[in-house]
Design a protein around this motif. Structure first.
Motif, PDB file in Angstrom:
ATOM      1  N   SER A   1      35.084 141.878  37.088  1.00 55.24           N
ATOM      2  CA  SER A   1      33.882 142.522  36.573  1.00 55.24           C
ATOM      3  C   SER A   1      32.680 142.146  37.427  1.00 55.24           C
ATOM      4  CB  SER A   1      33.630 142.073  35.127  1.00 55.24           C
ATOM      5  OG  SER A   1      32.343 142.469  34.693  1.00 55.24           O
ATOM      6  N   PRO A   2      31.807 143.091  37.777  1.00 57.17           N
ATOM      7  CA  PRO A   2      30.622 142.755  38.575  1.00 57.17           C
ATOM      8  C   PRO A   2      29.666 141.802  37.868  1.00 57.17           C
ATOM      9  CG  PRO A   2      30.496 145.002  37.754  1.00 57.17           C
ATOM     10  CD  PRO A   2      31.882 144.525  37.466  1.00 57.17           C
ATOM     11  N   SER A   3      29.802 141.693  36.551  1.00 60.15           N
ATOM     12  CA  SER A   3      28.921 140.789  35.809  1.00 60.15           C
ATOM     13  C   SER A   3      29.412 139.358  35.807  1.00 60.15           C
ATOM     14  CB  SER A   3      28.787 141.268  34.354  1.00 60.15           C
ATOM     15  OG  SER A   3      30.050 141.270  33.721  1.00 60.15           O
ATOM     16  N   SER A   4      30.596 139.096  36.361  1.00 59.39           N
ATOM     17  CA  SER A   4      31.140 137.737  36.339  1.00 59.39           C
ATOM     18  C   SER A   4      30.600 136.960  37.535  1.00 59.39           C
ATOM     19  CB  SER A   4      32.670 137.776  36.351  1.00 59.39           C
ATOM     20  OG  SER A   4      33.136 138.504  37.472  1.00 59.39           O
ATOM     21  N   ASP A   5      29.312 136.634  37.484  1.00 61.02           N
ATOM     22  CA  ASP A   5      28.653 135.962  38.600  1.00 61.02           C
ATOM     23  C   ASP A   5      29.308 134.631  38.954  1.00 61.02           C
ATOM     24  OD1 ASP A   5      26.838 137.878  39.169  1.00 61.02           O
ATOM     25  OD2 ASP A   5      25.205 137.013  38.006  1.00 61.02           O
ATOM     26  N   THR A   6      29.710 133.866  37.957  1.00 60.23           N
ATOM     27  CA  THR A   6      30.144 132.501  38.196  1.00 60.23           C
ATOM     28  C   THR A   6      31.622 132.394  38.541  1.00 60.23           C
ATOM     29  OG1 THR A   6      30.417 132.236  35.803  1.00 60.23           O
ATOM     30  CG2 THR A   6      28.359 131.468  36.766  1.00 60.23           C
ATOM     31  N   ILE A   7      32.269 133.490  38.965  1.00 63.47           N
ATOM     32  CA  ILE A   7      33.634 133.352  39.460  1.00 63.47           C
ATOM     33  C   ILE A   7      33.647 132.412  40.663  1.00 63.47           C
ATOM     34  CG2 ILE A   7      33.504 135.388  40.964  1.00 63.47           C
ATOM     35  CD1 ILE A   7      36.418 135.943  40.271  1.00 63.47           C
ATOM     36  N   ILE A   8      32.556 132.420  41.445  1.00 60.71           N
ATOM     37  CA  ILE A   8      32.332 131.439  42.519  1.00 60.71           C
ATOM     38  C   ILE A   8      30.865 131.045  42.468  1.00 60.71           C
ATOM     39  CG2 ILE A   8      32.273 131.047  45.013  1.00 60.71           C
ATOM     40  CD1 ILE A   8      34.595 132.948  45.299  1.00 60.71           C
ATOM     41  N   ASP A   9      30.591 129.740  42.603  1.00 64.03           N
ATOM     42  CA  ASP A   9      29.224 129.224  42.533  1.00 64.03           C
ATOM     43  C   ASP A   9      28.839 128.683  43.907  1.00 64.03           C
ATOM     44  OD1 ASP A   9      26.811 128.417  41.537  1.00 64.03           O
ATOM     45  OD2 ASP A   9      27.628 127.258  39.876  1.00 64.03           O
ATOM     46  N   VAL A  10      27.724 127.948  43.990  1.00 67.01           N
ATOM     47  CA  VAL A  10      27.323 127.244  45.202  1.00 67.01           C
ATOM     48  C   VAL A  10      27.481 125.748  44.979  1.00 67.01           C
ATOM     49  CG1 VAL A  10      25.770 129.027  46.032  1.00 67.01           C
ATOM     50  CG2 VAL A  10      24.894 127.295  44.479  1.00 67.01           C
ATOM     51  N   TYR A  11      27.726 125.016  46.083  1.00 64.94           N
ATOM     52  CA  TYR A  11      28.040 123.596  45.973  1.00 64.94           C
ATOM     53  C   TYR A  11      27.308 122.831  47.069  1.00 64.94           C
ATOM     54  CZ  TYR A  11      31.630 125.759  43.150  1.00 64.94           C
ATOM     55  OH  TYR A  11      32.276 126.532  42.206  1.00 64.94           O
ATOM     56  N   PRO A  12      27.078 121.525  46.856  1.00 60.20           N
ATOM     57  CA  PRO A  12      26.223 120.764  47.780  1.00 60.20           C
ATOM     58  C   PRO A  12      26.874 120.412  49.115  1.00 60.20           C
ATOM     59  CG  PRO A  12      27.028 119.356  46.017  1.00 60.20           C
ATOM     60  CD  PRO A  12      27.433 120.747  45.656  1.00 60.20           C
TER      61      PRO A  12
END
Length: 418
Positions: A199-210
């Protein structure tokens, strides 16, 4: 300033910068670019609603969510993301900046930004620095900004430049910087990625990391976890989505990890794919004779029946229909439709909508009501917000039931005497 890393999902390991801005989620980019014709520049902005207001059935519509935010919760979740991107000469990477404006800041800045934003990209020199070509005081009106670099294999490195941390005295600074970097990444992902397998609304399928090590570990676990979760949903669509997400995982492991790293983070991907493919024909066969399909057929018959009634009533004047006396109630229905066609149409639509909700074996919107009602009750510090949402949802449900009952009563009681 803080640095973060992300990955734009792709299955070939070769993102196409020439397709920048072709995605329409959550909104289409308004752009001035020559990147699609062999140039190196992309300048565009996109409207995004980042409100966390959850309202049953209506949260997916940004306009209604914005109205609720403005008139009920006294907040504004609308932002404009301005992206300035320049492709490297070897076309293997691109660099740029993203500025996020709140609604008020954008209204002030846009009149002075509109002329350079609409400038023909071919007029820019090879050494043009995009953020220097735009009015600095107007860019400074942004709520936050970030510098980014993205490679064709999907690796994104971000560095936050400005954040409104001075206004968040009691907030966790690291969490805020992560949130700002994540929204920058989501904007880039929507710029370059087409949501094919999720789904295009599933933003957090991948996040950002340090750091890169955390990125590699979390992307592996995150994608595999999502694929397994989809595999457990016994529908053909979910199984196909699971296979699509696994293709992302394979591309990430092939293009972003060394052989040693792949061995240290081992998944039985081939066995998982084989089990999905083996079970898919059985699921497809089961769906053909499932209760859901029978209910879908029943729902289609209801819609057809209502359409025939409205069509017949529209063609017959003064209720002069050839109906046996034992079916006088049907004549009353025709009379009611003719006398109050607008109300009858509204009631019919509500009735069919309730059939859609109540007769579906698995219906996402209905399930969301249960989850949303529980979530809002726990999410708000001010309990009246949670109570408000639940009461409004219950009020809509009650009004719809009353209208349906009134329709049945009026239809069975016959036409009003002249």
């Amino acid at each position: 300033m803080a640095q973060f890393f992300g990955w734009v999902p792709n299955v070939a390991g070769k993102l196409s910068f020439t397709l920048s801005g072709t995605s329409a989620y959550p909104r289409q980019f308004y752009q001035s670019a020559n990147i699609s014709s062999g140039g190196r520049y992309f300048v565009g902005y996109q409207f995004r609603n980042l409100s966390d207001t959850t309202f049953p059935f209506f949260s997916e519509w940004p306009l209604i969510r914005s109205l609720l935010d403005n008139f009920v919760f006294n907040k504004d979740g609308n932002f404009v993301f301005l992206c300035l991107l320049k492709v490297a000469t070897d076309r293997e990477s691109a660099r740029g900046r993203i500025y996020a404006f709140d609604s008020d800041g954008w209204k002030v800045a846009y009149p002075k930004l509109s002329e350079p934003l609409n400038q023909i990209p071919e007029m820019w020199e090879e050494d043009t620095v995009l953020h220097e070509a735009l009015p600095g005081p107007e860019l400074a009106r942004s709520s936050y900004s970030a510098r980014f670099e993205i490679r064709r294999d999907g690796l994104v490195s971000l560095q936050t430049l400005s954040t409104p941390l001075q206004s968040a005295l009691n907030a966790n600074v690291e969490r805020l910087e992560h949130a700002f970097a994540a929204q920058t990444y989501f904007c880039l992902r929507d710029l370059l990625h087409t949501h094919r397998f999720h789904s295009p609304s599933s933003d957090t399928i991948i996040d950002v990391y340090p750091d890169l090590d955390t990125l590699k570990r979390q992307v592996n676990y995150g994608l595999m976890r999502r694929a397994i979760a989809m595999r457990r949903v016994q529908t053909a669509e979910a199984q196909q989505r699971s296979l699509g997400i696994i293709s992302y995982l394979r591309a990430f492991r092939e293009n972003m990890m060394t052989e040693e790293e792949r061995k240290s983070l081992y998944f039985s991907i081939d066995a998982t794919v084989a089990s999905i493919q083996a079970g898919l024909p059985l699921i497809v066969a089961g769906e053909g004779r499932s209760l859901k399909n029978r209910l879908d057929g029943f729902r289609t018959k209801i819609i057809t029946f209502v359409s025939l009634i409205f069509g017949y009533a529209a063609l017959i004047e003064d209720s002069k229909v050839l109906i046996p006396e034992q079916f006088s109630w049907l004549k009353s229905v025709f009379a009611f439709i003719q006398e109050r066609v607008g109300i009858a149409l509204i009631i019919a639509i509500l009735s069919m909508w309730f059939f859609q909700v109540l007769l579906s074996v698995k219906f996402e919107k209905r399930d969301n009501v249960v989850r949303t009602s529980s979530r809002v009750a726990l999410a708000f510090t001010v309990r009246r917000f949670a109570v408000f949402e639940i009461l409004v949802a219950a009020l809509f449900f009650f009004i719809s039931l009353v209208l349906m009952g009134w329709m049945i009563h009026k239809a069975l009681s016959g036409p009003n005497p002249a």
